[in-house]
Design a protein around this motif. Structure first.
Motif, PDB file in Angstrom:
ATOM      1  N   HIS A  44       0.991  -1.238   0.127  1.00 49.89           N
ATOM      2  CA  HIS A  44       0.009  -0.024  -0.047  1.00 49.89           C
ATOM      3  C   HIS A  44       0.869   1.173   0.164  1.00 49.89           C
ATOM      4  O   HIS A  44       1.491   1.533   1.111  1.00 49.89           O
ATOM      5  CB  HIS A  44      -0.928   0.031   1.231  1.00 49.89           C
ATOM      6  N   ILE A  45       0.885   1.685  -1.136  1.00 54.55           N
ATOM      7  CA  ILE A  45       1.996   2.935  -1.428  1.00 54.55           C
ATOM      8  C   ILE A  45       2.093   4.039  -0.397  1.00 54.55           C
ATOM      9  O   ILE A  45       2.937   4.418  -0.032  1.00 54.55           O
ATOM     10  CB  ILE A  45       2.055   3.473  -2.883  1.00 54.55           C
ATOM     11  N   THR A  46       0.650   4.645  -0.016  1.00 54.67           N
ATOM     12  CA  THR A  46       0.640   5.691   0.589  1.00 54.67           C
ATOM     13  C   THR A  46       0.463   5.310   1.821  1.00 54.67           C
ATOM     14  O   THR A  46       0.541   6.334   3.116  1.00 54.67           O
ATOM     15  CB  THR A  46      -0.527   6.549   0.415  1.00 54.67           C
ATOM     16  N   GLY A  47       0.344   4.138   2.599  1.00 49.82           N
ATOM     17  CA  GLY A  47       0.563   3.674   4.071  1.00 49.82           C
ATOM     18  C   GLY A  47      -0.705   3.959   4.708  1.00 49.82           C
ATOM     19  O   GLY A  47      -2.011   4.112   4.157  1.00 49.82           O
TER      20      GLY A  47
ATOM     21  N   PRO B 283      -6.570   2.546  -0.245  1.00 48.19           N
ATOM     22  CA  PRO B 283      -6.517   1.294  -0.233  1.00 48.19           C
ATOM     23  C   PRO B 283      -6.456   0.619  -1.395  1.00 48.19           C
ATOM     24  O   PRO B 283      -5.785  -0.375  -1.850  1.00 48.19           O
ATOM     25  CB  PRO B 283      -7.962   0.616   0.426  1.00 48.19           C
ATOM     26  N   ALA B 284      -6.813   1.256  -2.567  1.00 41.24           N
ATOM     27  CA  ALA B 284      -6.667   0.694  -3.925  1.00 41.24           C
ATOM     28  C   ALA B 284      -5.196   1.068  -4.634  1.00 41.24           C
ATOM     29  O   ALA B 284      -5.039   0.387  -5.641  1.00 41.24           O
ATOM     30  CB  ALA B 284      -7.820   1.211  -4.915  1.00 41.24           C
ATOM     31  N   LEU B 285      -4.598   1.708  -3.893  1.00 40.52           N
ATOM     32  CA  LEU B 285      -3.285   2.200  -4.548  1.00 40.52           C
ATOM     33  C   LEU B 285      -2.062   1.176  -3.919  1.00 40.52           C
ATOM     34  O   LEU B 285      -1.589   1.519  -3.055  1.00 40.52           O
ATOM     35  CB  LEU B 285      -2.911   3.792  -4.421  1.00 40.52           C
TER      36      LEU B 285
ATOM     37  N   ALA C  92      -1.930  14.734   3.535  1.00 41.34           N
ATOM     38  CA  ALA C  92      -1.755  14.591   1.937  1.00 41.34           C
ATOM     39  C   ALA C  92      -0.291  14.924   1.447  1.00 41.34           C
ATOM     40  O   ALA C  92       0.004  13.924   0.593  1.00 41.34           O
ATOM     41  CB  ALA C  92      -2.514  15.677   1.276  1.00 41.34           C
ATOM     42  N   ALA C  93       0.393  15.483   2.119  1.00 45.82           N
ATOM     43  CA  ALA C  93       1.849  15.559   1.722  1.00 45.82           C
ATOM     44  C   ALA C  93       2.554  14.263   2.066  1.00 45.82           C
ATOM     45  O   ALA C  93       3.425  13.882   1.456  1.00 45.82           O
ATOM     46  CB  ALA C  93       2.732  16.856   2.605  1.00 45.82           C
ATOM     47  N   HIS C  94       2.170  13.873   3.462  1.00 48.45           N
ATOM     48  CA  HIS C  94       2.978  12.605   3.795  1.00 48.45           C
ATOM     49  C   HIS C  94       2.630  11.524   2.586  1.00 48.45           C
ATOM     50  O   HIS C  94       3.551  10.800   2.118  1.00 48.45           O
ATOM     51  CB  HIS C  94       2.332  12.075   5.048  1.00 48.45           C
TER      52      HIS C  94
ATOM     53  N   VAL D  93       4.547   8.271  -2.218  1.00 54.40           N
ATOM     54  CA  VAL D  93       4.454   7.776  -3.292  1.00 54.40           C
ATOM     55  C   VAL D  93       5.786   8.197  -4.296  1.00 54.40           C
ATOM     56  O   VAL D  93       6.405   7.500  -5.100  1.00 54.40           O
ATOM     57  CB  VAL D  93       3.349   8.490  -4.368  1.00 54.40           C
ATOM     58  N   ALA D  94       6.369   9.378  -3.973  1.00 51.23           N
ATOM     59  CA  ALA D  94       7.657   9.857  -4.595  1.00 51.23           C
ATOM     60  C   ALA D  94       8.820   8.849  -4.230  1.00 51.23           C
ATOM     61  O   ALA D  94       9.497   8.420  -5.074  1.00 51.23           O
ATOM     62  CB  ALA D  94       7.825  11.191  -4.151  1.00 51.23           C
ATOM     63  N   ALA D  95       9.065   8.610  -2.921  1.00 52.62           N
ATOM     64  CA  ALA D  95       9.720   7.412  -2.421  1.00 52.62           C
ATOM     65  C   ALA D  95       9.894   6.398  -3.273  1.00 52.62           C
ATOM     66  O   ALA D  95      10.712   5.532  -3.743  1.00 52.62           O
ATOM     67  CB  ALA D  95       9.688   7.311  -0.977  1.00 52.62           C
ATOM     68  N   HIS D  96       8.568   5.718  -3.284  1.00 55.14           N
ATOM     69  CA  HIS D  96       8.274   4.623  -4.135  1.00 55.14           C
ATOM     70  C   HIS D  96       8.629   4.584  -5.503  1.00 55.14           C
ATOM     71  O   HIS D  96       9.332   3.806  -6.105  1.00 55.14           O
ATOM     72  CB  HIS D  96       6.903   4.288  -4.098  1.00 55.14           C
ATOM     73  N   LEU D  97       8.393   5.666  -6.160  1.00 53.90           N
ATOM     74  CA  LEU D  97       8.646   5.874  -7.757  1.00 53.90           C
ATOM     75  C   LEU D  97      10.227   6.055  -7.868  1.00 53.90           C
ATOM     76  O   LEU D  97      10.879   5.633  -8.909  1.00 53.90           O
ATOM     77  CB  LEU D  97       7.948   7.090  -8.187  1.00 53.90           C
ATOM     78  N   SER D  98      10.651   6.502  -6.806  1.00 53.40           N
ATOM     79  CA  SER D  98      12.257   6.753  -6.671  1.00 53.40           C
ATOM     80  C   SER D  98      13.126   5.324  -6.905  1.00 53.40           C
ATOM     81  O   SER D  98      13.900   5.118  -7.509  1.00 53.40           O
ATOM     82  CB  SER D  98      12.787   7.713  -5.583  1.00 53.40           C
TER      83      SER D  98
END
Length: 116
Positions: free
Chosen positions: A18-21, A32-34, A65-67, A72-77
């Motif tokens: 779950h990318i956004t935790g 939950p869908a991401l 929202a920023a968290h 997401v940015a950490a995962h994409l990185s």
């Protein structure tokens, strides 16, 4: 479940990350869908890296929202560093669109509240 790890590319047993935790260990997921498929080794490494970055759970009073976007940015990185393509299934893609729209609304609200 069997799939391909989005970080190392190996095919085999994967967990849906779950990318956004979530806000706390016992709380529901923010989005939950991401999700993205990770093998168990990469999943453990991903969570360890998030903790190092201070992105395990949001701090009290943090902008949620920023968290979520930082996660997401950490995962994409990590995916980019591994030289892998970022691929989401339809449900996860819709989850990302929902997150981006929500964050755009938050940014727009801040913009309209800023005095001239």
């Amino acid at each position: 479940m069997i799939g391909r790890c989005s970080l190392c590319g190996l095919r085999g047993p994967v967990d849906l990350h779950h990318i956004t935790g979530r806000s706390a260990p016992d709380a529901g997921y923010f989005d939950p869908a991401l999700t993205n498929a990770l093998c168990r080794a990469c999943h453990a490494t991903e969570h360890a890296g998030l903790r190092v970055l201070g992105l395990g759970f949001p701090r009290p009073g943090a902008d949620v929202a920023a968290h979520r976007l930082f996660r997401v940015a950490a995962h994409l990185s990590g995916i980019a560093d591994a030289g892998r393509p970022f691929v989401l299934g339809p449900a996860s893609g819709r989850g990302l669109v929902t997150l981006l729209r929500e964050c755009a609304d938050v940014l727009d609200l801040h913009r309209t509240e800023t005095p001239a």
